[in-house]
Enzyme design. Structure first.
Site, PDB file in Angstrom:
ATOM      1  N   GLY A   1       0.835  -1.196   0.000  1.00 50.64           N
ATOM      2  CA  GLY A   1       0.000   0.000   0.000  1.00 50.64           C
ATOM      3  C   GLY A   1       0.868   1.242   0.000  1.00 50.64           C
TER       4      GLY A   1
ATOM      5  N   GLN B   1       3.048   9.900   1.156  1.00 50.98           N
ATOM      6  CA  GLN B   1       4.354   9.267   1.335  1.00 50.98           C
ATOM      7  C   GLN B   1       5.328   9.612   0.213  1.00 50.98           C
ATOM      8  OE1 GLN B   1       2.269   5.314   2.154  1.00 50.98           O
ATOM      9  NE2 GLN B   1       4.263   5.068   3.139  1.00 50.98           N
TER      10      GLN B   1
ATOM     11  N   CYS C   1       5.634  -0.229   7.331  1.00 51.22           N
ATOM     12  CA  CYS C   1       5.342   0.946   6.512  1.00 51.22           C
ATOM     13  C   CYS C   1       6.567   1.302   5.681  1.00 51.22           C
ATOM     14  CB  CYS C   1       4.960   2.109   7.435  1.00 51.22           C
ATOM     15  SG  CYS C   1       4.559   3.626   6.566  1.00 51.22           S
ATOM     16  N   LEU C   2       6.337   1.642   4.415  1.00 50.32           N
ATOM     17  CA  LEU C   2       7.452   2.045   3.553  1.00 50.32           C
ATOM     18  C   LEU C   2       8.106   3.334   4.048  1.00 50.32           C
ATOM     19  CD1 LEU C   2       5.906   1.222   0.051  1.00 50.32           C
ATOM     20  CD2 LEU C   2       7.569  -0.121   1.369  1.00 50.32           C
TER      21      LEU C   2
ATOM     22  N   HIS D   1      -4.678   2.183   7.628  1.00 45.94           N
ATOM     23  CA  HIS D   1      -3.277   2.619   7.684  1.00 45.94           C
ATOM     24  C   HIS D   1      -3.015   3.708   6.640  1.00 45.94           C
ATOM     25  CE1 HIS D   1       1.183   1.647   8.049  1.00 45.94           C
ATOM     26  NE2 HIS D   1       1.144   2.271   6.894  1.00 45.94           N
ATOM     27  N   GLU D   2      -3.470   3.476   5.401  1.00 45.97           N
ATOM     28  CA  GLU D   2      -3.217   4.447   4.327  1.00 45.97           C
ATOM     29  C   GLU D   2      -4.031   5.728   4.511  1.00 45.97           C
ATOM     30  OE1 GLU D   2      -0.639   3.941   2.652  1.00 45.97           O
ATOM     31  OE2 GLU D   2      -0.435   1.779   2.934  1.00 45.97           O
TER      32      GLU D   2
ATOM     33  N   HIS E   1      -2.243   8.015   6.740  1.00 45.93           N
ATOM     34  CA  HIS E   1      -1.216   8.809   6.040  1.00 45.93           C
ATOM     35  C   HIS E   1      -1.816  10.074   5.449  1.00 45.93           C
ATOM     36  CE1 HIS E   1       2.446   6.470   6.213  1.00 45.93           C
ATOM     37  NE2 HIS E   1       1.829   5.375   5.783  1.00 45.93           N
TER      38      HIS E   1
END
Length: 168
Positions: free
Chosen positions: A46, A51, A92-93, A134-135, A138
């Site tokens: 994702g 991000q 997470c990236l 989660h996204e 962000h």
């Protein structure tokens, strides 16, 4: 398509609240394509536009093993459909190499626009429910580390700051 640079915690730009997409046009579709390429390259499941330092409400996701189920969420919103909470180990990236348990509602209803700007909604549970929450966090300037104790969050922050200094 292009590989975009992924911001890493504690970069303050990750705290920017994303603005709704007014019109889903070719520019937004290009962003979606670039985000998929970036996410797959990372590799991740994702990615939110925040991000990659684009502060629009755009999320891409693919939970499949073989990259065969790309999902696009433009202007996503979700609402919990249950009080039941589940714990899931999240990564997470933007917080590379760290994984911690986070508790979230196990079932949610998602409303969003697709890649062509058409509205849709779906009921999600399991990994999809965790990922969309989660996204969406962000897009609201929040990271999964915000759910952790101050001690854990500070430890992760210090380790990533050290890594960034060494790379500079």
């Amino acid at each position: 398509m292009a590989i975009l640079n992924i911001l890493e915690f504690p970069d303050s730009r990750l705290r920017t609240i994303a603005k709704p997409v007014a019109v889903v046009d070719d520019k937004v579709r290009q962003l979606v394509d670039d985000m998929f390429e970036t996410m797959y390259e990372a590799p991740g499941i994702g990615l939110a536009a925040t991000q990659v330092n684009v502060h629009q409400r755009v999320v891409v996701m693919d939970l499949s093993e073989d990259r065969s189920e790309p999902r696009v969420f433009i202007n996503p919103e979700f609402e919990p459909l249950t009080d039941e909470m589940g714990e899931y180990q999240e990564g997470c990236l933007s917080v590379p190499e760290f994984y911690e348990n986070v508790e979230r509602p196990v079932r949610v209803k998602i409303k969003a626009l697709d890649r062509d700007g058409k509205p849709y909604d779906l009921i999600a549970e399991g990994l999809l429910a965790v990922c969309i929450q989660h996204e969406c966090d962000h897009l609201n300037g929040k990271l999964f580390v915000d759910y952790l104790s101050t001690l854990k969050r500070d430890r992760i922050k210090k380790k990533l700051e050290k890594k960034h200094r060494q790379q500079a």
